[in-house]
Motif scaffolding. Sequence first.
Motif, PDB file in Angstrom:
ATOM      1  N   TYR A   6       0.855  -1.240  -0.181  1.00 47.34           N
ATOM      2  CA  TYR A   6      -0.056   0.041   0.072  1.00 47.34           C
ATOM      3  C   TYR A   6       1.020   1.223   0.120  1.00 47.34           C
ATOM      4  O   TYR A   6       0.674   2.085   0.837  1.00 47.34           O
ATOM      5  CB  TYR A   6      -1.081  -0.131   1.125  1.00 47.34           C
ATOM      6  CG  TYR A   6      -1.769  -1.129   1.164  1.00 47.34           C
ATOM      7  CD1 TYR A   6      -2.792  -1.578   0.161  1.00 47.34           C
ATOM      8  CD2 TYR A   6      -1.787  -2.500   2.033  1.00 47.34           C
ATOM      9  CE1 TYR A   6      -3.453  -2.577  -0.100  1.00 47.34           C
ATOM     10  CE2 TYR A   6      -2.647  -3.494   1.887  1.00 47.34           C
ATOM     11  CZ  TYR A   6      -3.373  -3.658   0.886  1.00 47.34           C
ATOM     12  OH  TYR A   6      -4.218  -4.858   0.737  1.00 47.34           O
ATOM     13  N   ARG A  15      -7.293   5.143  -6.759  1.00 44.90           N
ATOM     14  CA  ARG A  15      -8.490   6.097  -6.302  1.00 44.90           C
ATOM     15  C   ARG A  15      -8.436   6.759  -7.730  1.00 44.90           C
ATOM     16  O   ARG A  15      -9.616   7.426  -7.743  1.00 44.90           O
ATOM     17  CB  ARG A  15      -7.934   7.116  -5.352  1.00 44.90           C
ATOM     18  CG  ARG A  15      -7.795   6.539  -3.919  1.00 44.90           C
ATOM     19  CD  ARG A  15      -6.925   7.187  -2.798  1.00 44.90           C
ATOM     20  NE  ARG A  15      -7.256   6.535  -1.611  1.00 44.90           N
ATOM     21  CZ  ARG A  15      -6.375   6.777  -0.673  1.00 44.90           C
ATOM     22  NH1 ARG A  15      -5.204   7.521  -0.879  1.00 44.90           N
ATOM     23  NH2 ARG A  15      -6.342   5.962   0.552  1.00 44.90           N
TER      24      ARG A  15
ATOM     25  N   HIS B 341     -11.759  -3.022   1.167  1.00 41.49           N
ATOM     26  CA  HIS B 341     -11.875  -4.279   0.600  1.00 41.49           C
ATOM     27  C   HIS B 341     -11.285  -5.415   1.846  1.00 41.49           C
ATOM     28  O   HIS B 341     -10.167  -5.067   2.499  1.00 41.49           O
ATOM     29  CB  HIS B 341     -11.194  -4.764  -0.609  1.00 41.49           C
ATOM     30  CG  HIS B 341     -11.405  -6.105  -1.110  1.00 41.49           C
ATOM     31  ND1 HIS B 341     -10.849  -7.462  -0.845  1.00 41.49           N
ATOM     32  CD2 HIS B 341     -12.375  -6.554  -2.174  1.00 41.49           C
ATOM     33  CE1 HIS B 341     -11.230  -8.323  -1.425  1.00 41.49           C
ATOM     34  NE2 HIS B 341     -12.247  -7.824  -2.296  1.00 41.49           N
ATOM     35  N   HIS B 343      -9.512  -8.068   1.718  1.00 41.47           N
ATOM     36  CA  HIS B 343      -8.300  -8.435   1.539  1.00 41.47           C
ATOM     37  C   HIS B 343      -7.155  -7.091   1.900  1.00 41.47           C
ATOM     38  O   HIS B 343      -6.327  -7.607   2.310  1.00 41.47           O
ATOM     39  CB  HIS B 343      -7.959  -8.875   0.221  1.00 41.47           C
ATOM     40  CG  HIS B 343      -8.420 -10.554  -0.179  1.00 41.47           C
ATOM     41  ND1 HIS B 343      -8.112 -11.046  -1.178  1.00 41.47           N
ATOM     42  CD2 HIS B 343      -9.035 -11.186   0.683  1.00 41.47           C
ATOM     43  CE1 HIS B 343      -8.709 -12.294  -1.078  1.00 41.47           C
ATOM     44  NE2 HIS B 343      -8.900 -12.551   0.238  1.00 41.47           N
ATOM     45  N   ASP B 344      -7.717  -6.045   1.605  1.00 39.46           N
ATOM     46  CA  ASP B 344      -6.602  -4.834   1.930  1.00 39.46           C
ATOM     47  C   ASP B 344      -6.667  -4.838   3.395  1.00 39.46           C
ATOM     48  O   ASP B 344      -5.489  -4.601   3.967  1.00 39.46           O
ATOM     49  CB  ASP B 344      -7.257  -3.876   1.131  1.00 39.46           C
ATOM     50  CG  ASP B 344      -7.098  -3.944  -0.236  1.00 39.46           C
ATOM     51  OD1 ASP B 344      -6.275  -4.473  -0.919  1.00 39.46           O
ATOM     52  OD2 ASP B 344      -8.146  -3.203  -1.086  1.00 39.46           O
ATOM     53  N   GLN B 347      -4.291  -7.702   4.735  1.00 39.84           N
ATOM     54  CA  GLN B 347      -2.975  -7.297   4.405  1.00 39.84           C
ATOM     55  C   GLN B 347      -2.259  -6.176   5.403  1.00 39.84           C
ATOM     56  O   GLN B 347      -1.124  -6.459   5.534  1.00 39.84           O
ATOM     57  CB  GLN B 347      -2.878  -6.698   3.037  1.00 39.84           C
ATOM     58  CG  GLN B 347      -1.507  -6.958   2.688  1.00 39.84           C
ATOM     59  CD  GLN B 347      -1.167  -8.006   1.877  1.00 39.84           C
ATOM     60  OE1 GLN B 347      -1.859  -8.570   0.926  1.00 39.84           O
ATOM     61  NE2 GLN B 347      -0.120  -8.572   1.993  1.00 39.84           N
ATOM     62  N   GLY B 359     -12.578 -12.193   2.642  1.00 43.32           N
ATOM     63  CA  GLY B 359     -12.923 -12.991   1.387  1.00 43.32           C
ATOM     64  C   GLY B 359     -14.540 -13.340   1.428  1.00 43.32           C
ATOM     65  O   GLY B 359     -15.128 -12.948   2.621  1.00 43.32           O
ATOM     66  N   HIS B 360     -14.732 -14.365   0.691  1.00 39.15           N
ATOM     67  CA  HIS B 360     -16.112 -14.787   0.613  1.00 39.15           C
ATOM     68  C   HIS B 360     -16.203 -15.821   1.852  1.00 39.15           C
ATOM     69  O   HIS B 360     -17.433 -16.603   2.163  1.00 39.15           O
ATOM     70  CB  HIS B 360     -16.658 -15.202  -0.541  1.00 39.15           C
ATOM     71  CG  HIS B 360     -15.873 -16.085  -1.288  1.00 39.15           C
ATOM     72  ND1 HIS B 360     -15.601 -17.507  -1.023  1.00 39.15           N
ATOM     73  CD2 HIS B 360     -15.390 -16.053  -2.508  1.00 39.15           C
ATOM     74  CE1 HIS B 360     -14.963 -17.935  -1.787  1.00 39.15           C
ATOM     75  NE2 HIS B 360     -14.708 -17.066  -2.926  1.00 39.15           N
ATOM     76  N   GLN B 364     -20.660 -17.982  -0.509  1.00 34.99           N
ATOM     77  CA  GLN B 364     -20.826 -16.869  -1.470  1.00 34.99           C
ATOM     78  C   GLN B 364     -22.365 -16.780  -1.346  1.00 34.99           C
ATOM     79  O   GLN B 364     -22.951 -15.684  -1.409  1.00 34.99           O
ATOM     80  CB  GLN B 364     -20.446 -17.167  -2.654  1.00 34.99           C
ATOM     81  CG  GLN B 364     -18.902 -16.982  -2.947  1.00 34.99           C
ATOM     82  CD  GLN B 364     -18.546 -17.163  -4.544  1.00 34.99           C
ATOM     83  OE1 GLN B 364     -18.731 -18.155  -4.881  1.00 34.99           O
ATOM     84  NE2 GLN B 364     -17.786 -16.018  -4.886  1.00 34.99           N
ATOM     85  N   ALA B 373     -19.628  -8.762  -0.910  1.00 32.40           N
ATOM     86  CA  ALA B 373     -18.757  -9.773  -1.821  1.00 32.40           C
ATOM     87  C   ALA B 373     -17.784 -10.432  -0.826  1.00 32.40           C
ATOM     88  O   ALA B 373     -17.531 -11.611  -1.100  1.00 32.40           O
ATOM     89  CB  ALA B 373     -18.079  -9.005  -2.854  1.00 32.40           C
ATOM     90  N   LYS B 402      -4.694   4.290   6.637  1.00 32.88           N
ATOM     91  CA  LYS B 402      -4.070   4.299   5.491  1.00 32.88           C
ATOM     92  C   LYS B 402      -4.884   4.302   4.432  1.00 32.88           C
ATOM     93  O   LYS B 402      -4.440   4.709   3.282  1.00 32.88           O
ATOM     94  CB  LYS B 402      -3.468   2.934   5.681  1.00 32.88           C
ATOM     95  CG  LYS B 402      -1.997   3.114   5.187  1.00 32.88           C
ATOM     96  CD  LYS B 402      -1.401   1.513   5.285  1.00 32.88           C
ATOM     97  CE  LYS B 402       0.397   1.799   5.965  1.00 32.88           C
ATOM     98  NZ  LYS B 402       0.804   0.441   6.382  1.00 32.88           N
ATOM     99  N   LEU B 403      -6.012   3.530   4.323  1.00 32.24           N
ATOM    100  CA  LEU B 403      -6.831   3.142   3.153  1.00 32.24           C
ATOM    101  C   LEU B 403      -8.033   3.601   2.824  1.00 32.24           C
ATOM    102  O   LEU B 403      -8.904   3.676   1.858  1.00 32.24           O
ATOM    103  CB  LEU B 403      -7.040   1.667   2.846  1.00 32.24           C
ATOM    104  CG  LEU B 403      -5.671   0.849   3.301  1.00 32.24           C
ATOM    105  CD1 LEU B 403      -6.384  -0.588   3.235  1.00 32.24           C
ATOM    106  CD2 LEU B 403      -4.794   1.075   2.175  1.00 32.24           C
ATOM    107  N   THR B 404      -8.431   4.872   3.725  1.00 33.93           N
ATOM    108  CA  THR B 404      -9.661   5.801   3.518  1.00 33.93           C
ATOM    109  C   THR B 404      -9.338   7.051   3.354  1.00 33.93           C
ATOM    110  O   THR B 404      -8.136   7.582   3.608  1.00 33.93           O
ATOM    111  CB  THR B 404     -10.682   5.401   4.710  1.00 33.93           C
ATOM    112  OG1 THR B 404     -10.169   5.932   6.035  1.00 33.93           O
ATOM    113  CG2 THR B 404     -11.163   4.095   4.992  1.00 33.93           C
TER     114      THR B 404
END
Lengths: 141, 404
Positions: A6, A15, B341, B343-344, B347, B359-360, B364, B373, B402-404
């Motif tokens: 990341y 993005r 997500h 998986h992110d 990680q 994951g699923h 499913q 998902a 970090k991711l938003t």
Amino acid sequence: MSDDPYQQAILDLARSADGAGRLAAPDGLASGDSPLCGDRVRMEVTLQGGRIDALAHEVKGCLLCRAAAAAIGRRAAGLDAAQLAALRGEVAALLAGQVPTAPSWPELKCFEPVRPHRNRHGCVLLPFDTLAAALDSAQGA
Amino acid sequence: MSFQPAEWRRHFPLLANHPELHYLDNAATGQLCEKAFDAVTLHELTQRANVLRGTYRLAELADAAYENARRQAATYLNAASPDEVVFVSGTTAAINLVAHAFGEGLKTGDEVVLSLAEHHSNLVPWQMLRERRGVALRFLPLAPDGRLDLSRLDAPISPRCKLVAVTHASNVTGAVTDLAPIVAAARAVGARVLVDGAQAVQHGPVDVQALDVDFYAFSGHKAFGPTGVGVLWGRSEALQALPPFLGGGGMIGRVTPEGSSWAMPPRRFEAGTPPIAQAIGLGAALDWLRAQPWPAMQAHTAGLAQRLIAELAVLAGPTFIGPRDLKQRLPIVAFNLADIHPHDVCQVLDAHHVAVRGGHHCAQPLMDRFGVAGAVRASFAPYNSEADVDALLEGLKDALRKLT
């Protein structure tokens, strides 16, 4: 090299969502699923003389998948099937550890930190495989 | 017997050797307990031989150890007899065995009833049976909290139903199935009941006689035993009514060029060399687990799940899948964090030495029911502690930053 996938470059690429959306009248389309995580990619293309004229994608997937789709959205117009296959091979080789001296697309370099995370390689490759299937679909139409 | 999570953790070699690891993927694989490790090692060093074939002393030792493992599994399940225990490679193999052997007797128009909460292992084999035999599949719906909706069992479990195959506890929501009304509805129409116990056995001994079901399947690797082994328990008369699934050595009565007769269960269903060392390891694990202070351990893991559920509500954005209360619920917590997500999220958590699954989760249809998902899943075992929850929450905050 950091093995944190990341990095800012990949976050920015994802993005950007370049190419996200739908085409009004695609010549071909395909959906690709990741059996591991359930990610889904839809690719639409129009062709001109056997080359991609325009494309659009929808991704329900992780950040790595979205970044790969955005790179495609930014750079894939103008490719034919053989060039796309070569590019897919280049991405797979990069993930396997072969660093190209001059990547075909500058965006590819941001996937290098994904290399140690083998279960995530499919996330990066899924948009390329789906685009190839969309191209096949257009050429078979 | 008192219970201390840190003391329990010391019985798991990998965790003892990795104090930094916050292992919260127990619904996928539990860590191997030292009793199982020691039993496998002892067998391989002192008793290794094929079973049920040799007349020399080493083979007799292997036979005795293998059949002792069968007794240990039977005791853990409170089975009426060790002969009701079939060693297979895991839950998936156990369910496939029943889908083939029981499915041989089904015909077009017969029905198998499942639920929308099933792991793919208890769905795909029945879809394959549908293709082979023309049977119909019907599904018990889910309530909004992820529990099975048992309010109208008479609709799906009709006189056409020949088998009900449901999970004992969801690998996503942790919801424990109330089996009694399902068994009653199945008995009322003469149907068999198979229970997927893959998520249940590691949270305490199971009493298959009290459950009054016909088949019960679980995996060794989720019960702190080796990989590559599992159990199909079947009521004696239910197993005896089944033809074999796989053919080969060890499962026959007599073979001539013209045909074969079958051994009695359980050997009828153990064609070829079974997973001997793995079964011995699993038997040792179950024997050790049986003697543990389960009420205290269950209260401990429920407390960890309860705290995580409460803390998730405070974090920005998590959406939660499954029952919020702890009634009839296992310590399995599935959620999504903002729009990141799974998986992110996983990680980023890995960088905090937190091992969770995203994951699923091989479920499913359940994910579709909840309109997602996938999900992040933290699943607790008795060796987990408050420190593991702390690390998980820190990692989630980092993922949000970090991711938003």
